[in-house]
Write a protein that holds these residues in place. Structure first.
Motif, PDB file in Angstrom:
ATOM      1  N   GLY A 264       0.785  -1.229   0.000  1.00  0.00           N
ATOM      2  CA  GLY A 264       0.000   0.000   0.000  1.00  0.00           C
ATOM      3  C   GLY A 264       0.815   1.276   0.000  1.00  0.00           C
ATOM      4  O   GLY A 264       0.650   2.126  -0.888  1.00  0.00           O
ATOM      5  N   PRO A 265       1.729   1.445   0.975  1.00  0.00           N
ATOM      6  CA  PRO A 265       2.503   2.690   1.020  1.00  0.00           C
ATOM      7  C   PRO A 265       3.351   2.898  -0.230  1.00  0.00           C
ATOM      8  O   PRO A 265       3.545   4.037  -0.670  1.00  0.00           O
ATOM      9  CB  PRO A 265       3.396   2.528   2.248  1.00  0.00           C
ATOM     10  N   VAL A 266       3.850   1.792  -0.790  1.00  0.00           N
ATOM     11  CA  VAL A 266       4.667   1.898  -2.010  1.00  0.00           C
ATOM     12  C   VAL A 266       3.790   2.398  -3.157  1.00  0.00           C
ATOM     13  O   VAL A 266       4.158   3.320  -3.894  1.00  0.00           O
ATOM     14  CB  VAL A 266       5.288   0.533  -2.362  1.00  0.00           C
ATOM     15  N   ILE A 267       2.610   1.792  -3.281  1.00  0.00           N
ATOM     16  CA  ILE A 267       1.676   2.207  -4.337  1.00  0.00           C
ATOM     17  C   ILE A 267       1.252   3.656  -4.114  1.00  0.00           C
ATOM     18  O   ILE A 267       1.196   4.455  -5.049  1.00  0.00           O
ATOM     19  CB  ILE A 267       0.441   1.279  -4.339  1.00  0.00           C
ATOM     20  N   GLY A 268       0.993   4.011  -2.844  1.00  0.00           N
ATOM     21  CA  GLY A 268       0.584   5.375  -2.530  1.00  0.00           C
ATOM     22  C   GLY A 268       1.652   6.392  -2.901  1.00  0.00           C
ATOM     23  O   GLY A 268       1.361   7.431  -3.492  1.00  0.00           O
ATOM     24  N   ALA A 269       2.918   6.081  -2.548  1.00  0.00           N
ATOM     25  CA  ALA A 269       4.018   6.999  -2.856  1.00  0.00           C
ATOM     26  C   ALA A 269       4.168   7.150  -4.363  1.00  0.00           C
ATOM     27  O   ALA A 269       4.284   8.270  -4.891  1.00  0.00           O
ATOM     28  CB  ALA A 269       5.321   6.494  -2.229  1.00  0.00           C
ATOM     29  N   ALA A 270       4.148   6.017  -5.067  1.00  0.00           N
ATOM     30  CA  ALA A 270       4.306   6.064  -6.518  1.00  0.00           C
ATOM     31  C   ALA A 270       3.138   6.811  -7.160  1.00  0.00           C
ATOM     32  O   ALA A 270       3.334   7.661  -8.032  1.00  0.00           O
ATOM     33  CB  ALA A 270       4.402   4.641  -7.077  1.00  0.00           C
ATOM     34  N   ALA A 271       1.908   6.517  -6.698  1.00  0.00           N
ATOM     35  CA  ALA A 271       0.725   7.154  -7.281  1.00  0.00           C
ATOM     36  C   ALA A 271       0.772   8.669  -7.092  1.00  0.00           C
ATOM     37  O   ALA A 271       0.538   9.439  -8.021  1.00  0.00           O
ATOM     38  CB  ALA A 271      -0.542   6.584  -6.648  1.00  0.00           C
TER      39      ALA A 271
END
Lengths: 324, 298
Positions: A264-271
């Motif tokens: 989640g946090p990885v996807i959030g940062a990338a998004a």
């Protein structure tokens, strides 16, 4: 079984793609990917608190910033700090700060915890901003990136953007794997238990305060790792690194991506960073330069996610599966 | 510091504190009654200040700008409640934080598109632009006294509304038990809409009356928002009385932190560290009373 296999496949493909990136992409893309990976480490560290322990911190940038300042202060002007010495030093400093702040703020709960973490981070922000310590409001420059020399052996050169990228990628993978292992460990399960019902965990005999404090310190150290890398990448530190805007932005990445999930946090940062980059290049709409006002569509996107994806983007990807 | 200077700073502190209360009172009311954490509350303060600027340019007077601004901000509040906020009741606090953070970005950019990014001054009404002489060299501006007076009047109106009217009784009941009030045939959604619009109007009013003193500039809402959250947390979340005490405390600490000199050895603690003082106060209060001064322990 096929589902977890396809998930593992996807992970392997993503890692291979990330590893091959510098061979095919331009310098700008590699540097942007480096930035995403650094923010992903930062977001993962906050997710340890928010998603796993249920402790919503709005002062997490304090640890990010303090580690950056550690690098700046340990770099002699126009010379480089030693990577192997300054990185542990910066992480230890962030951890020590988290220990002190954690002992104090963990006495409170809920919204009071949010505000107490904000209070301590803001105090540090103003300490650096209003006094002459470490350059005051202007901050400090790091003219040369840390040197990776170790007893005459120099495995990589951080001045090269490709080497820097690989080091950040390696550290990202280590942190990702570490958090994955941590989640499954007894420590991780106790922390998750505390999030759901602290009274119950205490009555089971767990010293919940110590677990929360350990989690807070660990999250602080990992935020420190991200802050050190960010300072090294941009070559500058200033009090905004500890400000509430950054704490807020990284909290948004965690919520946006999906709290409590590993990816989640990885996807959030990338998004968030990709959306920012994409929106900044928007064209004119009539008289309004949308690229300059990119935060308008960004705000609308955030509102829509909050309304329609209350559990974040990561949970969208695994829809149909029971919540964990 | 002689007595006249002290008096001036005390009046400044009270004026700042009362202004903060006008904003923070709405914030804590919206949380206490509707259970909503509204990060965008400071944006309404900013919108109020910009409305004061635009409308006073248009009408040529702040006296007409303020009532017009209140009407516009109530409309804005009702619109926002209908469009977004009413969808937030069923969401968790973190989704509320996320959504209202998005709202901050939207309002800030719309402000930039509509009003531009320059700093603007708002002219004071002539009637209030005088100063009261205190000593031969020091005087106090009438306008700041007027700000305090407006805040006191509206705070009393708010108190009267909540504590002494039938509407206030329903609002208080709605804060305690939403379902019960609803089953008595009271339109709770309408009640909440009213509370939200009231909070928006109070914040906007604060922005309007402060505009001639603070000037009007981008990002002014976020600056105020953080201080208001500090006020609300010090007082105890949901407590209007706590917000008043917290606001006055912050007013005192912030104002005197900037003018008092305090040294340890060669190091000047104040005013160098005045920016920290507000947060230091909050940290001390939270360590002493983890739920704020007037908060209920959860």
């Amino acid at each position: 079984m096929s589902r977890s296999r396809s998930l593992a496949m996807a992970t392997v493909i993503v890692v291979i793609a990330l590893a091959l990136l510098p061979l095919v992409a331009e310098k700008f893309t590699v540097q942007f990917a480096t930035r995403i990976l650094i923010m992903a480490i930062f977001a993962m560290s906050l997710n340890l608190l928010v998603g796993h322990a249920g402790l919503v911190s709005l002062g997490h940038a304090a640890f990010f910033g303090i580690a950056g300042y550690c690098l700046a202060l340990s770099s002699p002007q126009y010379q480089s700090a030693n990577f192997w010495a300054s990185l542990p030093l910066a992480m230890m400093a962030a951890g020590a700060l988290a220990l002190v702040i954690g002992v104090l703020v963990l006495r409170t709960g809920g919204i009071y915890f949010i505000m107490a973490t904000l209070a301590f981070a803001q105090m540090l922000h103003f300490l650096l901003h209003d006094t002459g310590i470490a350059g005051g409001s202007d901050g400090m420059y790091i003219y040369v990136r840390p040197d990776a020399g170790l007893f005459g052996w120099r495995p990589f050169d951080l001045e090269k953007f490709g080497d820097f990228y690989f080091v950040v990628l390696a550290l990202f993978l280590i942190v990702f794997g570490f958090i994955g292992v941590l989640r499954a460990s007894l420590f991780g399960r106790v922390i998750a238990g505390i999030r759901v019902n602290e009274q119950r965990m205490r009555s089971l005999g767990f010293a919940t305060f110590r677990y929360k404090l350990a989690c807070f310190v660990l999250a602080g150290m990992l935020a420190g790792l991200a802050g050190y890398l960010a300072a090294a990448q941009f070559g500058v530190v200033n009090p905004d690194m500890l400000g509430w805007h950054l704490s807020g932005a990284v909290l948004m990445m965690v919520i946006l991506g999906g709290m409590g999930t590993l990816a989640g946090p990885v996807i959030g940062a990338a998004a968030m960073l990709l959306l920012e980059l994409g929106l900044q290049s928007l064209p004119m709409a009539g008289d309004v330069n949308l690229g300059k006002h990119w935060q308008l569509p960004m705000g609308i996107a955030i509102v829509l996610v909050a309304l329609h994806l209350p559990k974040g983007i990561a949970r969208l990807l695994r829809r149909g599966r029971a919540d964990d | 510091m002689d007595f006249a200077t002290f008096l001036i700073q005390l009046l400044n502190a009270v004026q700042y504190g009362l202004l903060l209360f006008l904003i923070a009172g709405g914030l804590t009311l919206i949380f206490g009654i509707m259970g909503i954490i509204n990060l965008a509350h400071g944006s309404f303060y900013m919108v109020g200040a910009y409305l004061a600027w635009s409308l006073s340019m248009h009408f040529g007077s702040l006296w007409l700008a303020i009532p017009a601004g209140i009407v516009l901000s109530v409309i804005l509040g009702l619109l926002l409640e209908w469009l977004l906020i009413r969808r937030l009741y069923r969401l968790g606090h973190l989704q509320q934080v996320l959504l209202t953070y998005g709202l901050i970005l939207i309002v800030e950019e719309l402000r930039s598109i509509v009003w531009g990014d320059e700093v603007h001054g708002v002219p004071m009404p002539e009637l209030l632009s005088a100063s009261i002489p205190l000593t031969d060299t020091l005087s106090y501006p009438v306008y700041r006294l007027w700000i305090s007076a407006v805040c006191v009047v509206f705070s009393l109106l708010l108190y009267f509304l909540i504590q002494r009217t039938r509407l206030g009784m329903m609002i208080r009941a709605g804060a305690t038990n939403r379902e019960m009030v609803q089953s008595l045939g009271i339109d709770i959604d309408l009640l909440y809409r009213f509370v939200f619009a009231l909070g928006v109007a109070l914040a906007a009013l604060a922005g309007m009356i402060a505009a001639p003193v603070s000037s009007v500039f981008p990002g002014m809402g976020n600056q105020v928002l953080i201080v208001c959250f500090v006020v609300v947390v010090i007082g105890g979340i949901g407590s209007v009385k706590g917000a008043l005490v917290g606001a006055l405390l912050i007013g005192l600490v912030d104002t005197f932190g900037k003018v008092v000199e305090l040294k340890i050895g060669d190091f000047r603690l104040l005013p160098e560290l005045a920016g920290m003082s507000v947060y230091l106060l909050m940290a001390v209060v939270l360590l002493w009373r983890p739920a704020g001064l007037f908060g209920k322990r959860s």
